[in-house]
Each structure stands twice: as structure tokens, then as C-alpha cells.
Design an enzyme around this catalytic site. Structure first.
Site, mmCIF file in Angstrom:
data_model
loop_
_atom_site.group_PDB
_atom_site.id
_atom_site.type_symbol
_atom_site.label_atom_id
_atom_site.label_comp_id
_atom_site.label_asym_id
_atom_site.label_seq_id
_atom_site.Cartn_x
_atom_site.Cartn_y
_atom_site.Cartn_z
ATOM 1 N N ASP A 101 0.613 7.911 -1.446
ATOM 2 C CA ASP A 101 1.837 7.452 -0.801
ATOM 3 C C ASP A 101 2.311 6.095 -1.279
ATOM 4 O O ASP A 101 3.511 5.838 -1.378
ATOM 5 C CB ASP A 101 1.639 7.409 0.718
ATOM 6 C CG ASP A 101 1.535 8.798 1.321
ATOM 7 O OD1 ASP A 101 1.619 9.777 0.555
ATOM 8 O OD2 ASP A 101 1.373 8.910 2.543
ATOM 9 N N ASP A 122 -4.142 9.415 2.040
ATOM 10 C CA ASP A 122 -3.541 9.820 3.314
ATOM 11 C C ASP A 122 -3.517 11.327 3.543
ATOM 12 O O ASP A 122 -3.846 11.798 4.628
ATOM 13 C CB ASP A 122 -2.099 9.300 3.393
ATOM 14 C CG ASP A 122 -2.028 7.796 3.509
ATOM 15 O OD1 ASP A 122 -3.081 7.150 3.438
ATOM 16 O OD2 ASP A 122 -0.925 7.268 3.646
ATOM 17 N N LYS A 123 -3.102 12.100 2.567
ATOM 18 C CA LYS A 123 -2.971 13.549 2.764
ATOM 19 C C LYS A 123 -4.211 14.309 2.317
ATOM 20 O O LYS A 123 -4.415 15.453 2.722
ATOM 21 C CB LYS A 123 -1.741 14.080 2.015
ATOM 22 C CG LYS A 123 -0.454 13.369 2.354
ATOM 23 C CD LYS A 123 -0.210 13.299 3.843
ATOM 24 C CE LYS A 123 0.973 12.422 4.190
ATOM 25 N NZ LYS A 123 0.828 11.002 3.829
ATOM 26 N N GLU A 125 7.967 9.562 4.088
ATOM 27 C CA GLU A 125 7.700 8.349 4.857
ATOM 28 C C GLU A 125 8.745 7.289 4.523
ATOM 29 O O GLU A 125 9.326 7.287 3.441
ATOM 30 C CB GLU A 125 6.311 7.797 4.539
ATOM 31 C CG GLU A 125 5.192 8.638 5.093
ATOM 32 C CD GLU A 125 3.828 8.017 4.860
ATOM 33 O OE1 GLU A 125 2.855 8.525 5.442
ATOM 34 O OE2 GLU A 125 3.723 7.037 4.096
ATOM 35 N N SER A 156 5.055 5.532 7.607
ATOM 36 C CA SER A 156 3.715 5.208 7.131
ATOM 37 C C SER A 156 2.877 4.649 8.271
ATOM 38 O O SER A 156 3.403 4.050 9.216
ATOM 39 C CB SER A 156 3.816 4.164 6.019
ATOM 40 O OG SER A 156 2.569 3.557 5.784
#
Length: 578
Positions: free
Chosen positions: A91, A133-134, A455, A481
Site C-alpha cells: 500500500d 496489509d493485504k 485507500e 489507511s
């Protein structure tokens, strides 16, 4: 019991029997001989060691080292590791441009790719190593979908940078861009900050999405206690990797599977930890998606109810003072969980990958009086969690806002300033083309309408950097975020592409948000909204083919996790039972 008294394995109920057992599998075994395995290794259980290693960002560069250490643990315990990699979209680098459309899409692709590798080669168990993050939720979704014995391992956080005598993270750089555009920070200082904010390997250091989901991995029972604590550059992390490899082999022997661990109560524990740490609003997207994989209905509304009754205990950035390294040095997730357990705020009788219950894991954990990162439950930062769910005429399916660190501006009422897409809003913010008191609305950024549910950290950080983050509110059907702060409301549903109320807002419409009451209202007569709806039609996106088009065709609403397949409800036979 799968292991025989003589140390050999009975594979009659393990998936790998389909590629290793009997005369008809001689061609398959020949491939394994070609990779250096002997008869003993072929006759052992096969453990997939999946990592998200790549050179896309520092979140991922330490993962291969740790995956190799996992393999050592698997071998020590008498099984055969099979390492493979999957993708990551990071991200921090995807932020603020078209690349962010790929981010949430990557979560489901990670889960799919791990599933397909496991299915295609009939592996018996899984250790997943992730750092972004993912990739954290994507890896855990795969574990729950496959339901083979599994252990999750976080790759670790980055160390904080130092600038002008204080700890800094990448979010400080995003906010510095806003300071620079407002004439409050010179270009030389901006360049100096960017060069020191991220000093090495690891995921972003505050309680952003990666560290939030790392805490979740321990709280929900899929990771070994304290495994999320040490920063990525510390090679002492490798001890947890070895232990994770050994632990997954014990789970094969005991036939303990992810769905035995991740019960409804375990998901509630995970939601408590999101709230108690002031974690990322993206937890409200990922926990429902994980629950979807194992037949547990755990929606945004369910999470909001948990958030409401959970005190905010961990004083972490972006709203607080400390970074993930400090949390680890204060005792990490076990100290937080022990505090919550003693206060009666979590379930202690849930199973974990240690083969013991959460309460048993915490039996010897003691409070650390020499730290102030984690507050006692009797003296919280605030009596309710750092994340809040909102409902009302603007968001019938709900929305979510992070309030950690907000002592004021938890309610806002003002005129809408509407933007179709983030770029238009960011450009207006950079120009200063907005007024105090407004509600900035960014729409057509939902899972379908984006596509990809981007985001908005670039925009929110610019507002904060300009010193006006508490002068306006911002709402979107996209995401924020975990590094966002201020009254920024995401996941507004139904999204604009589905004709939700957010699609019908006009400049000047009054919007009222109250984080304490949990409400978000569009103060427009319902008859007027019905008239606007008659003249509305879905937007044609720029994505008529490829992965983003495919994602938009099947993705569901945010309050249910933005999932892309029927999940447990459509399952006829679990992979683990093939």
C-alpha cells in the site's frame, strides 16, 4: 493419530497420499526425487511453506529468510517442507494513484493462489509467512478455506526512523507532503525526512493495517504467542519461524485445524484487540472476510458491537505515542491479552495453534509495570475502542471511523463538497480549495465502483499536514489507511456504484456525523433523494477487462468483507478431507 510408534507416518487420511502413495504415483515421486528428496521425505507429510517474499517493499524482503527457518522447524519435527511464494501489493507504494486499485484485489488473489498451490500439489498442512496489509488477511483466509493444520507467522515490523529527535514512520512522510504544500515545511526538510523514515526491512511501524492484523493473528489463535513482537530485521525472529514449523507438525498429529481454532468467540477476541489497540479500520473489512471462509457470520455490525464495549488500551501511532517495536518491548500481544482476559473482556477457553487454550497460553504472563505502552483495563485511554461503526440515512449498510487519539472533533455537521474519485479531492486539498466546516465526499471508490476500494492516506495525510484535519470531515465508499487520523469515515455502504445514498449527494447537502452516537446522516428529504435516484445510473469505469474487471463482477459489499466467492456457504467438501 497420524504418526506411528516407529516414527513413520500413516498417510491414509492426508491429502499428500494422492501424490506419493502406490505404484500409480511413481511419475509423481520421480519429480520429488529430482528435487533432492529421498524415500523418507516423500513418505512424510508435506507442509506448504507459503511466503509473500518479493522486492516490492521492505514489508516483504525479510520473509524468505524466515520461510527458510520455518522449513528447518518442519524438518526438525519429522515432516517435509515445500516452499512457495505468492504476490503482494504494497500500500505504501500503491498509495495515491491508480496502483491502489490493485491492493484489496490482491488479498483475495493471495488467498486464491495459496489455495491453488496447496490443492494442485496435495499438501497436508500450511505455514503462511506474510508482512503487508493485504497479505496477512489473505494468508489467513487461505488457511480457513483449506482447513488443513496451519500456523501463521508475521514477518515483523520495521524499526522506527529518527528525525529531529523523534521516532518517525512513513505516515510522517505522507503528512509532511501536506506540510510542504501548505508552505510549513521546506523541500530540504522533506527530502531529509524521506531518507530516514524507513530505515530497513519490515512492515510500517505504527498500528496500521499490517500490525493490526499481526495482533489479530495472535488473538484469534493462528499464530504462536509473541510471534508478532520482534521487528523484521532481528534475526532472533527466526526462532519463532522454526517454532512455527515445529508447531504445524504437532497440529497434523493432533488433527487440530483452523476452523477448530477460529470460532465465533475467537473472532470476537480478534475484534476486541483491533479496538483495544486503536487498530486499522481495515480490520472491519478483513475479519468478516476471514469469517466468511469458515461459515461464521461476523459482519461490520457485529464488530461495531464489540468495539463499543472494548476500552482503548494501547497507546500506538498514528493517534498515540508508540510504534510496534515499543509494543513488543512492553510484552507484546500476550500482555495485552492477559490484561483483557483478567478484565473479562475476551474468551479464554478458545483453542490456539499451541494445542492449548488462550487462557493456558497466558497463565504465566504477568503485567509489566515498567512500561506505559499498554494501559491497565482500569485506566484506559478511553472507555470505548479506538474504532467505531456508524449507521444512518447516509450509510444504511454501515461505515467505520478510527477515533483513537481523538479527544475532540468526534462529531461534525456541515455542507458536502463532493468529488468523484480521490484524485479530484487530493488536487483540491493541495490547492487549499476547500473550506473549514465542510464534509469532503469521495465516492465511486468502493469495491465495485473503484474498482478495488482504494485507500485515501495521501488525501487524509495532506489534510493533517496542513493542520486542517480537525477542521473538516471526510467520507468515502472507499477505505482509509490504518495510518489515517482525523474524522475520516470509510466503507460507506451501499457504495455509490450500487446506487447507495452517497451516490445521490450534491454539493451543499448537510451531512451530520457523530462518532460517539454511532450515526451518519444525510439531511435531505427522502422524496428528494428518490427523485435524484430516478435520474441516476451506475458509472462506467475505465476497467473493461483484466483482473480489476473480473474483481468488480463478483465482489460483495464492504460490510460483509468485500468477498469474491460464496465461501463456506457454497462449500461441498473441504480441501482437507479430499
Amino acid at each position: 493419530m497420524t504418526r506411528k510408534p516407529d516414527g513413520t507416518w500413516d498417510k491414509t487420511k492426508l491429502p499428500s497420499r494422492h501424490v506419493t502413495e502406490g505404484p500409480s504415483r511413481a511419475p509423481h515421486r520421480s519429480f520429488y526425487y529430482a528435487m533432492g528428496l529421498g524415500t523418507r521425505e516423500i513418505n512424510q507429510p508435506f507442509v506448504g511453506v507459503a511466503s509473500c517474499w518479493n522486492e516490492a517493499a521492505p514489508c516483504n524482503t525479510a520473509l524468505m529468510r524466515q520461510a527458510h527457518a520455518v522449513s528447518v522447524g518442519v524438518k526438525n519435527a519429522g515432516a517435509t517442507p515445500r516452499e512457495f511464494c505468492t504476490i503482494t501489493v504494497t500500500d505504501g507504494i500503491a498509495m495515491g494513484h491508480e496502483g491502489m486499485r490493485s491492493s484489496l484485489v490482491s488479498r483475495d488473489l493471495i488467498a486464491d493462489s495459496v489455495e491453488l498451490t496447496m490443492r494442485g500439489h496435495s499438501y497436508d498442512a500450511l505455514v503462511g509467512v506474510a508482512g503487508c496489509d493485504k497479505s496477512l488477511p489473505g494468508m489467513m483466509m487461505a488457511m480457513l478455506r483449506l482447513n488443513v493444520p496451519s500456523v501463521f507467522l508475521y514477518g515483523g515490523s520495521i524499526l522506527p526512523g529518527r528525525w529531529q529527535g523523534r521516532d518517525v514512520t512513513v505516515v510522517d512522510v505522507f503528512e509532511a507532503v501536506g506540510q510542504h504544500s501548505a508552505g510549513k515545511l521546506g523541500l530540504d526538510d522533506l527530502c531529509a525526512l524521506e531518507s530516514v523514515a524507513c530505515p530497513g526491512e519490515g512492515a510500517c511501524g505504527g498500528q496500521f493495517t499490517a500490525n493490526t492484523m499481526a495482533c489479530v493473528s495472535e488473538a484469534i489463535g493462528l499464530a504462536l504467542p509473541l510471534s508478532a513482537a520482534l521487528p523484521a530485521p532481528y534475526e532472533s525472529r527466526d526462532q519463532y519461524a522454526v517454532a512455527s514449523g515445529e508447531a504445524v507438525v504437532r497440529l497434523i498429529e493432533q488433527n487440530i485445524r483452523p476452523r477448530d481454532i477460529c470460532t465465533r468467540e475467537a473472532f470476537e477476541n480478534a475484534a476486541v484487540v483491533v479496538a483495544a489497540t486503536g487498530g486499522s479500520t481495515n480490520g472491519g473489512l478483513h475479519l468478516p472476510a476471514m469469517a466468511h471462509e469458515c461459515g461464521i457470520r461476523f459482519t461490520l455490525r457485529d464488530m461495531a458491537e464489540v468495539f463499543r464495549r472494548t476500552p482503548h488500551l494501547a497507546d500506538l501511532k498514528p493517534g498515540g505515542r508508540y510504534v510496534a517495536k515499543d509494543m513488543g518491548e512492553a510484552g507484546g500481544v500476550p500482555v495485552l491479552l492477559k490484561t483483557l482476559l483478567d478484565a473479562g473482556l475476551i474468551h479464554g477457553d478458545v483453542m490456539t495453534v499451541t494445542g492449548k487454550t488462550l487462557a493456558e497460553n497466558l497463565a504465566d504472563v504477568t503485567w509489566r509495570s515498567d512500561q506505559d505502552v499498554i494501559r491497565p483495563a482500569s485506566n484506559p485511554l478511553s472507555p470505548t475502542g479506538g474504532v467505531v461503526g456508524l449507521w444512518g440515512s447516509l450509510a444504511p449498510d454501515g461505515a467505520i471511523v478510527k477515533v483513537a487519539g481523538m479527544t475532540s472533533h468526534r462529531a461534525h455537521r456541515g455542507p458536502a463538497h463532493v468529488f468523484d474519485g480521490e484524485e479530484a479531492c487530493f488536487a483540491a486539498v493541495e490547492r487549499g480549495d476547500y473550506k473549514d466546516g465542510e464534509v469532503l465526499v469521495i465516492r465511486y471508490e468502493g469495491p465495485k465502483g473503484g474498482p478495488g476500494m482504494r485507500e485515501m492516506l495521501s488525501t487524509t495525510a495532506a489534510l493533517s499536514g496542513q493542520g486542517r484535519g480537525d477542521k473538516v470531515a471526510l467520507i468515502t465508499d472507499g477505505r482509509f489507511s490504518g495510518g489515517t487520523r482525523g474524522l475520516c469515515v470509510g466503507h460507506v455502504g451501499p457504495e455509490a456504484q450500487d446506487g447507495g445514498p452517497i451516490a445521490l449527494i450534491k454539493d451543499g447537502d448537510i451531512i451530520a456525523i457523530d462518532a460517539d452516537a454511532g450515526t451518519i446522516e444525510l439531511e435531505v428529504d427522502p422524496i428528494e433523494l428518490e427523485n435524484r435516484k430516478r435520474h441516476w445510473s451506475p458509472r462506467v469505469t475505465d476497467y473493461g477487462s483484466g483482473a480489476l474487471w473480473k474483481y468488480a463482477q463478483g465482489v460483495g459489499p464492504a460490510h460483509l468483507g468485500a468477498v469474491t466467492h460464496p465461501g463456506f456457504a457454497g462449500e461441498r467438501k473441504a480441501y482437507a478431507d479430499i
